[in-house]
Scaffold this motif. Structure first.
Motif, PDB file in Angstrom:
ATOM      1  N   ALA A  54      45.867  35.021  38.723  1.00  0.00           N
ATOM      2  CA  ALA A  54      46.953  34.552  39.586  1.00  0.00           C
ATOM      3  C   ALA A  54      47.030  35.395  40.858  1.00  0.00           C
ATOM      4  CB  ALA A  54      48.278  34.596  38.841  1.00  0.00           C
ATOM      5  N   ALA A  55      46.852  36.707  40.723  1.00  0.00           N
ATOM      6  CA  ALA A  55      46.885  37.592  41.888  1.00  0.00           C
ATOM      7  C   ALA A  55      45.684  37.354  42.794  1.00  0.00           C
ATOM      8  CB  ALA A  55      46.920  39.052  41.429  1.00  0.00           C
ATOM      9  N   ALA A  56      44.518  37.147  42.185  1.00  0.00           N
ATOM     10  CA  ALA A  56      43.321  36.868  42.979  1.00  0.00           C
ATOM     11  C   ALA A  56      43.494  35.573  43.759  1.00  0.00           C
ATOM     12  CB  ALA A  56      42.101  36.790  42.071  1.00  0.00           C
ATOM     13  N   ASP A  60      48.988  41.630  42.703  1.00  0.00           N
ATOM     14  CA  ASP A  60      47.852  42.518  42.899  1.00  0.00           C
ATOM     15  C   ASP A  60      46.857  42.382  41.753  1.00  0.00           C
ATOM     16  OD1 ASP A  60      46.109  44.537  43.651  1.00  0.00           O
ATOM     17  OD2 ASP A  60      47.347  46.123  42.791  1.00  0.00           O
ATOM     18  N   PRO A  61      45.586  42.087  42.036  1.00  0.00           N
ATOM     19  CA  PRO A  61      44.582  42.009  40.972  1.00  0.00           C
ATOM     20  C   PRO A  61      44.366  43.337  40.237  1.00  0.00           C
ATOM     21  CG  PRO A  61      43.778  40.966  42.975  1.00  0.00           C
ATOM     22  CD  PRO A  61      45.038  41.690  43.339  1.00  0.00           C
ATOM     23  N   LEU A  62      44.791  44.439  40.843  1.00  0.00           N
ATOM     24  CA  LEU A  62      44.634  45.748  40.210  1.00  0.00           C
ATOM     25  C   LEU A  62      45.882  46.197  39.466  1.00  0.00           C
ATOM     26  CD1 LEU A  62      42.740  47.747  43.007  1.00  0.00           C
ATOM     27  CD2 LEU A  62      41.826  46.229  41.232  1.00  0.00           C
ATOM     28  N   ASP A  63      46.854  45.315  39.325  1.00  0.00           N
ATOM     29  CA  ASP A  63      48.119  45.696  38.707  1.00  0.00           C
ATOM     30  C   ASP A  63      47.933  46.206  37.279  1.00  0.00           C
ATOM     31  OD1 ASP A  63      51.140  45.672  38.743  1.00  0.00           O
ATOM     32  OD2 ASP A  63      50.772  44.313  37.068  1.00  0.00           O
ATOM     33  N   ALA A  64      47.135  45.505  36.470  1.00  0.00           N
ATOM     34  CA  ALA A  64      46.924  45.923  35.081  1.00  0.00           C
ATOM     35  C   ALA A  64      46.163  47.243  35.020  1.00  0.00           C
ATOM     36  CB  ALA A  64      46.177  44.842  34.305  1.00  0.00           C
ATOM     37  N   VAL A  65      45.216  47.436  35.936  1.00  0.00           N
ATOM     38  CA  VAL A  65      44.489  48.706  36.008  1.00  0.00           C
ATOM     39  C   VAL A  65      45.460  49.840  36.318  1.00  0.00           C
ATOM     40  CG1 VAL A  65      42.717  50.006  37.264  1.00  0.00           C
ATOM     41  CG2 VAL A  65      42.361  47.579  36.742  1.00  0.00           C
ATOM     42  N   LEU A 115      36.549  44.746  37.887  1.00  0.00           N
ATOM     43  CA  LEU A 115      35.228  44.865  38.504  1.00  0.00           C
ATOM     44  C   LEU A 115      34.445  43.564  38.393  1.00  0.00           C
ATOM     45  CD1 LEU A 115      33.962  48.430  37.516  1.00  0.00           C
ATOM     46  CD2 LEU A 115      34.199  47.527  39.835  1.00  0.00           C
ATOM     47  N   ALA A 116      34.506  42.934  37.233  1.00  0.00           N
ATOM     48  CA  ALA A 116      33.788  41.674  37.050  1.00  0.00           C
ATOM     49  C   ALA A 116      34.296  40.617  38.024  1.00  0.00           C
ATOM     50  CB  ALA A 116      33.935  41.192  35.604  1.00  0.00           C
ATOM     51  N   ALA A 117      35.610  40.531  38.191  1.00  0.00           N
ATOM     52  CA  ALA A 117      36.182  39.554  39.121  1.00  0.00           C
ATOM     53  C   ALA A 117      35.829  39.887  40.560  1.00  0.00           C
ATOM     54  CB  ALA A 117      37.697  39.495  38.943  1.00  0.00           C
TER      55      ALA A 117
END
Length: 201
Positions: free
Chosen positions: A42-44, A63-68, A96-98
């Protein structure tokens, strides 16, 4: 590096509906929210949609890095087993894969909402991925609004958007995650999961 006319900024931290509504009223700011749900995809998607705007600033409330970031922060909680970084490595591998599949690019800037500004801390209490390792790799690309008072927070966000500094573009996401692993020297170096990001991606 992205090529579009707007400055794309990810808003990191707990943003209230009131803050988003006020900032979204600015003539110079377009607000982009995730359409379906929270999470990396969803963030991407929100970041991809942000590239289609032509306003001076596009503020992305995802943010796609939120979970990280959440798992990196959780590693330093007293209840977490010392040296356990498995969850962080799993989330890093997914991001990283995304990223390698071109499902998202990093924004021009991150704007972090925090009660207090401090190196590597969130509200002066918990280690923070954005204010710690992410800001350490590109200090000019991570701005901070250090107040929780609603009116001051809104004013702070608009002020920071207007005073973002130019600087080098982000390094690779691999390099950012390597920095995160070693941001506190020795803390993650011997984790058995340290190589998973490469293996799983």
């Amino acid at each position: 590096m992205r090529r579009n006319p707007s400055t794309v900024v990810v808003l990191a931290g707990q943003a209230s509906e009131g803050l988003l509504a006020e900032v979204g009223r600015s003539m110079n700011v377009s607000l982009v929210r995730p359409e379906d749900s929270d999470g990396l995809e969803a963030a991407a998607d929100a970041l991809r949609r942000a590239a289609g705007f032509s306003s001076p600033y596009v503020l992305v409330a995802a943010d796609p890095l939120d979970a990280v970031a959440a798992e990196w922060r959780a590693m330093w909680e007293p209840a977490r087993v010392a040296g356990s970084s498995d969850a962080f490595e799993l989330r890093a591998a997914e991001a990283l894969a995304a990223w390698r599949a071109d499902r998202f690019e990093l924004p021009d800037y991150y704007l972090v909402l925090a009660e207090q500004a401090g190196p590597g801390t969130d509200a002066g209490q918990h280690p923070d991925f954005y204010l710690g390792p992410l800001r350490s790799v590109r200090p000019h690309r991570v701005a901070v609004v250090a107040t929780a008072e609603p009116a001051a927070q809104t004013a702070g966000v608009l002020s920071e958007l207007g005073s973002l500094r130019h600087g080098r573009w982000w390094p690779s996401l691999d390099e950012i995650f390597r920095t995160a692993r070693g941001f506190y020297p020795g803390a993650l170096a011997e984790s058995p999961a340290a190589g998973q990001a490469t293996l799983l991606a």
